[in-house]
Design a protein around this motif. Structure first.
Motif, PDB file in Angstrom:
ATOM      1  N   GLY A 337       3.464   2.727  11.273  1.00 18.92           N
ATOM      2  CA  GLY A 337       4.131   2.653   9.963  1.00 18.92           C
ATOM      3  C   GLY A 337       5.613   2.987  10.051  1.00 18.92           C
ATOM      4  O   GLY A 337       6.201   3.454   9.083  1.00 18.92           O
ATOM      5  N   ASP A 338       6.232   2.746  11.200  1.00 16.44           N
ATOM      6  CA  ASP A 338       7.665   2.996  11.350  1.00 16.44           C
ATOM      7  C   ASP A 338       8.421   1.841  10.674  1.00 16.44           C
ATOM      8  O   ASP A 338       8.286   0.687  11.070  1.00 16.44           O
ATOM      9  CB  ASP A 338       7.989   3.061  12.851  1.00 16.44           C
ATOM     10  N   THR A 339       9.206   2.157   9.671  1.00 14.55           N
ATOM     11  CA  THR A 339       9.841   1.084   8.887  1.00 14.55           C
ATOM     12  C   THR A 339      10.822   0.266   9.733  1.00 14.55           C
ATOM     13  O   THR A 339      11.043  -0.901   9.450  1.00 14.55           O
ATOM     14  CB  THR A 339      10.576   1.644   7.659  1.00 14.55           C
ATOM     15  N   ARG A 340      11.407   0.893  10.775  1.00 16.34           N
ATOM     16  CA  ARG A 340      12.325   0.121  11.630  1.00 16.34           C
ATOM     17  C   ARG A 340      11.544  -0.930  12.410  1.00 16.34           C
ATOM     18  O   ARG A 340      11.971  -2.068  12.570  1.00 16.34           O
ATOM     19  CB  ARG A 340      13.060   1.050  12.617  1.00 16.34           C
ATOM     20  N   TRP A 341      10.339  -0.540  12.869  1.00 12.91           N
ATOM     21  CA  TRP A 341       9.467  -1.488  13.587  1.00 12.91           C
ATOM     22  C   TRP A 341       9.068  -2.624  12.631  1.00 12.91           C
ATOM     23  O   TRP A 341       9.133  -3.794  12.971  1.00 12.91           O
ATOM     24  CB  TRP A 341       8.223  -0.743  14.085  1.00 12.91           C
ATOM     25  N   ASN A 342       8.657  -2.226  11.422  1.00  8.83           N
ATOM     26  CA  ASN A 342       8.235  -3.231  10.440  1.00  8.83           C
ATOM     27  C   ASN A 342       9.364  -4.207  10.134  1.00  8.83           C
ATOM     28  O   ASN A 342       9.144  -5.412  10.021  1.00  8.83           O
ATOM     29  CB  ASN A 342       7.797  -2.554   9.134  1.00  8.83           C
ATOM     30  N   ALA A 343      10.576  -3.668  10.011  1.00 10.95           N
ATOM     31  CA  ALA A 343      11.708  -4.532   9.678  1.00 10.95           C
ATOM     32  C   ALA A 343      11.989  -5.488  10.843  1.00 10.95           C
ATOM     33  O   ALA A 343      12.327  -6.650  10.644  1.00 10.95           O
ATOM     34  CB  ALA A 343      12.935  -3.689   9.378  1.00 10.95           C
ATOM     35  N   HIS A 344      11.795  -4.985  12.076  1.00 15.77           N
ATOM     36  CA  HIS A 344      12.086  -5.819  13.243  1.00 15.77           C
ATOM     37  C   HIS A 344      11.028  -6.904  13.468  1.00 15.77           C
ATOM     38  O   HIS A 344      11.333  -8.071  13.674  1.00 15.77           O
ATOM     39  CB  HIS A 344      12.210  -4.939  14.486  1.00 15.77           C
ATOM     40  N   TYR A 345       9.754  -6.498  13.430  1.00 16.68           N
ATOM     41  CA  TYR A 345       8.682  -7.449  13.756  1.00 16.68           C
ATOM     42  C   TYR A 345       8.076  -8.128  12.524  1.00 16.68           C
ATOM     43  O   TYR A 345       7.287  -9.054  12.652  1.00 16.68           O
ATOM     44  CB  TYR A 345       7.564  -6.756  14.551  1.00 16.68           C
TER      45      TYR A 345
END
Ligand code: PHE
Length: 359
Positions: A337-345
């Motif tokens: 649930g890391d928002t940076r990961w979500n934004a990237h992928y």
């Protein structure tokens, strides 16, 4: 005050009430325990029987009239209150979303949507089932022998036994695979069948390539002449469309699952270098799923005659498909649930998977 006078007075008050609270006060003053109409009703007891007959009817008619007036006024006031709220709480949807608030579609959801598009085009429809399952759907009907290792606690998450039942019947568990839905689909529909199932599955395992919850895609076709060639063709077409690769090499390696016979692991062709994995030609193979012909015992368990019908089934991990297509290196990051990961992928919510555009 007589009934007619009281009615005139109450009618006036009801009309004058301009919000729901004021109207409720009028109601209580008329029909409450100590209300004016209630008072008049009490007076009936002191009348002679003849008088009571006449007055009683009149009073009841009046009471009903007042109740009706209250109700229609209440409807009007409610509508006025709602209109005021709607006007006040209006959202201007023509405003642009704030860039820092923009959501995205999780790669798992995106992969599932892409799969649905591809399988729907091949004539499959979707079947569903619960995450909490019983022993019958997860194991017994799928031809798992009583002491099969997958039934052990170290793989399967068991829930407390169902009260009032015993043995296997009392067992509840988190499904360890979506094959449970092969059973559900076959019990719900008569063959011929073409179904896919997607959803969460659970196994007690955690490392770089295993998480205790993960997603699987399951497919099955049951018909009179369905064979392994159909199975391979179906999978090849699906992987080619999913990875956007023409003429993708697919090979089957003999394997074992209790619910299929013969069974196979599915490999697809790829080329591996130190820094890159490329799906398609090349001289390496990548294991990507399991499959086989549905075991006759499974067909028997759901009341389908294995002398008339046969079919194939396959299963694969959705995370793995997403990792390979979108270059995501670590399985565990899917669920942090890391928002940076979500934004990237993550994927653009307005960009729906479509066969014509190849994704
Ligand atoms: N259920 C198997 C697993 O979880 C995969 C599978 C599905 C194999 C259908 C064959 C047929 O590993």
């Amino acid at each position: 005050m007589n009934a007619a006078e009281l009615k005139a007075e109450l009618t006036q008050k009801i009309e004058a009430a301009n919000d729901l609270n004021a109207l409720e006060e009028v109601r209580i003053s008329a029909l409450g325990k100590k209300g004016a109409i209630t008072d008049l009703m009490k007076g009936l007891g002191k009348m002679s029987p003849e008088e009571r007959k006449v007055e009683g009817v009149a009073l009841n008619v009046m009471k009903d009239d007042v109740a009706n007036l209250l109700e229609s006024r209440q409807k009007i006031l409610k509508k006025i209150a709602m209109d005021a709220r709607l006007k006040h709480e209006k959202i201007d949807i023509t405003l642009d979303s704030r860039p820092e608030r923009k959501g995205s579609i999780h790669p798992i959801t995106q992969t599932m949507d892409e799969m649905i598009t591809i399988f729907a085009d091949m004539g499959f429809d979707i079947h569903d089932g619960p995450d909490i399952e019983d022993d019958f759907h997860n194991f017994t009907a799928l031809n798992f022998p009583p002491k099969h290792p997958a039934r052990e606690m170290h793989d399967t998450f068991y829930l407390p036994d169902v009260e009032g039942k015993e043995g296997d019947e009392a067992k509840r568990l988190l499904r360890t695979h979506t094959s449970t839905c092969q059973i559900r689909a076959m019990l719900a529909h008569k063959p011929p069948l073409r179904k896919i199932v997607m959803g969460r599955t659970y196994r007690s395992d955690y490392d770089m390539t295993h998480t205790p919850m993960f997603h699987q895609l399951e497919g099955m076709v049951i018909d009179k002449e369905t064979n392994m060639g159909h199975l391979k063709g179906c999978l090849k077409t699906m992987y080619e469309k999913f990875f956007g690769v023409e003429d993708l090499p697919v090979r089957f390696r003999p394997s074992f699952f209790p619910f299929t016979e013969p069974s196979a692991e599915i490999d697809i062709g790829c080329s591996k270098s130190k820094s890159e994995l490329k799906i398609g030609g090349g001289d390496s193979w990548l294991e990507i799923g399991g499959c086989g012909m549905v075991h006759p015992n499974v067909l028997k368990a759901v009341g389908i005659d294995p002398d008339v019908y046969q079919g194939f089934a396959f299963g694969m991990g959705i995370e793995r498909m997403a990792m390979l297509k979108y270059g995501i290196p670590d399985l565990r990051t899917f669920f942090e649930g890391d928002t940076r990961w979500n934004a990237h992928y993550g994927h653009d919510p307005l960009n729906k998977p479509n066969l014509a555009t190849g994704s």
